[in-house]
Design an enzyme around this catalytic site. Sequence first.
Site, PDB file in Angstrom:
ATOM      1  N   THR A 196       7.992  -3.270  -3.566  1.00 24.39           N
ATOM      2  CA  THR A 196       7.663  -2.116  -4.019  1.00 24.39           C
ATOM      3  C   THR A 196       8.353  -1.886  -5.467  1.00 24.39           C
ATOM      4  O   THR A 196       7.862  -0.982  -6.248  1.00 24.39           O
ATOM      5  CB  THR A 196       8.165  -0.991  -3.213  1.00 24.39           C
ATOM      6  OG1 THR A 196       9.510  -1.001  -2.844  1.00 24.39           O
ATOM      7  CG2 THR A 196       7.693  -1.177  -1.655  1.00 24.39           C
ATOM      8  N   TYR A 227       9.492  12.476  -8.935  1.00 24.47           N
ATOM      9  CA  TYR A 227      10.059  11.711  -8.216  1.00 24.47           C
ATOM     10  C   TYR A 227      10.787  10.434  -9.279  1.00 24.47           C
ATOM     11  O   TYR A 227      11.684   9.733  -8.897  1.00 24.47           O
ATOM     12  CB  TYR A 227       9.109  10.990  -7.406  1.00 24.47           C
ATOM     13  CG  TYR A 227       9.312   9.680  -6.532  1.00 24.47           C
ATOM     14  CD1 TYR A 227      10.045   9.764  -5.592  1.00 24.47           C
ATOM     15  CD2 TYR A 227       8.400   8.708  -6.921  1.00 24.47           C
ATOM     16  CE1 TYR A 227      10.061   8.797  -4.645  1.00 24.47           C
ATOM     17  CE2 TYR A 227       8.461   7.372  -5.928  1.00 24.47           C
ATOM     18  CZ  TYR A 227       9.342   7.581  -5.028  1.00 24.47           C
ATOM     19  OH  TYR A 227       9.406   6.544  -4.274  1.00 24.47           O
ATOM     20  N   LEU A 242       6.845   2.646  -6.615  1.00 25.53           N
ATOM     21  CA  LEU A 242       6.028   3.584  -5.649  1.00 25.53           C
ATOM     22  C   LEU A 242       6.030   2.706  -4.252  1.00 25.53           C
ATOM     23  O   LEU A 242       4.930   2.169  -4.011  1.00 25.53           O
ATOM     24  CB  LEU A 242       4.525   3.621  -6.247  1.00 25.53           C
ATOM     25  CG  LEU A 242       3.558   4.774  -5.823  1.00 25.53           C
ATOM     26  CD1 LEU A 242       4.454   6.030  -5.476  1.00 25.53           C
ATOM     27  CD2 LEU A 242       2.750   4.977  -6.871  1.00 25.53           C
ATOM     28  N   HIS A 243       6.500   3.127  -3.358  1.00 24.58           N
ATOM     29  CA  HIS A 243       6.900   2.350  -2.239  1.00 24.58           C
ATOM     30  C   HIS A 243       5.824   2.519  -1.217  1.00 24.58           C
ATOM     31  O   HIS A 243       5.100   1.575  -0.876  1.00 24.58           O
ATOM     32  CB  HIS A 243       8.211   2.696  -1.414  1.00 24.58           C
ATOM     33  CG  HIS A 243       9.587   2.809  -2.311  1.00 24.58           C
ATOM     34  ND1 HIS A 243      10.120   1.592  -2.704  1.00 24.58           N
ATOM     35  CD2 HIS A 243      10.136   3.840  -2.658  1.00 24.58           C
ATOM     36  CE1 HIS A 243      11.396   2.182  -3.326  1.00 24.58           C
ATOM     37  NE2 HIS A 243      11.295   3.506  -3.137  1.00 24.58           N
ATOM     38  N   ASP A 244       5.580   3.586  -0.691  1.00 29.33           N
ATOM     39  CA  ASP A 244       4.640   3.748   0.461  1.00 29.33           C
ATOM     40  C   ASP A 244       3.213   3.316   0.395  1.00 29.33           C
ATOM     41  O   ASP A 244       2.693   2.615   1.115  1.00 29.33           O
ATOM     42  CB  ASP A 244       4.733   5.193   1.192  1.00 29.33           C
ATOM     43  CG  ASP A 244       6.297   5.272   1.808  1.00 29.33           C
ATOM     44  OD1 ASP A 244       6.962   4.425   1.879  1.00 29.33           O
ATOM     45  OD2 ASP A 244       6.584   6.400   1.884  1.00 29.33           O
TER      46      ASP A 244
END
Length: 316
Positions: A196, A227, A242-244
């Site tokens: 990520t 963010y 942008l992890h998820d």
Amino acid sequence: MTKRPIIIDCDPGQDDAIALLLAMSSPDELDILGITAVAGNVPLELTARNSCQIRDIGARDDIPVFAGCAQPMQRDLVTAEYVHGVTGIDGIDIVEPKLPLEEMHAVDFIIETLHAADDDSVTIVPIGPLTNIGTAIKRDPAILTKVREIVIMGGAMREGGNRTPSAEFNIIVDPHAADIVFRCGRPITVMGLDVTYQVLATPQRIDRIRDLDNEAARATAGMLEFYSRHDSVKFASVGAPLHDPCTIAYLLQPELFQGKQCNISIETSSELTMGHTAVDFWHTTDFPKNAMWMHAVDADGFYELLTERLSRFGDG
Ligand code: BDR
Ligand code: CA
């Protein structure tokens, strides 16, 4: 095309919200059976509320939203307002959701839905602490035969931790639940920080999304801008990771990612390294290979996909 039935378990969180929008913009590929909220980035009351607001922005009244566990299985809840703001989705205006939450508890929904499903059919996508999923498995392990795959955002190997020196946020918030999930025996795919951190929301990428000029795209750009402020400073990078959304991008275009089948074990004893994901990348043990550890991604391809899918939303 056969749609893949999925349950998204989340703690919005700006990046959770963007993962939800990416999934909601892909009805040809994904059949979202439900969104289940868990306490994590902010307390449960807010993650559940935020899930409902994002459902409105995605104009997907057909998707039920359930509130789940308010506390981790054994530890006290740790939240992350310092990253996500007091609402969890700072960067957009907070308005009253159009539709309410379902009355059923998220864990009951997960158990009932899996019982009613065919064997090996449902994909679970946990993008917050694993409390709801770990609790469902502990309460009724028979549901596991119905699970096709679990695609998790959590953990870190090369990147080290983002919440402690050795632990990533989703895993350390509920390491005992993560331990149950990683030992469950079903196919697991993991998007940890190693991958990520490669998908940075640069100002150029955010501008392209904002220029789409529909409600979902404007919301995404607003959340990303908020963010990015924290993470760009913390990691001295040109944008926040942008992890998820990596989990949903993997379901839509798996060829964007590269991974390796490994043993991944969760530290639940040591306070110092609590929540560490011990990824046996080089197979130094003969522990069973229980998960696919993703380590590389085509970042431009990821943002192409996200931008194209967000362009599908009408002006809300
Ligand atoms: C994870 O923790 C949360 O802050 C994000 O939503 C993501 O799921 C990244 O460590
Ligand atoms: Ca999350």
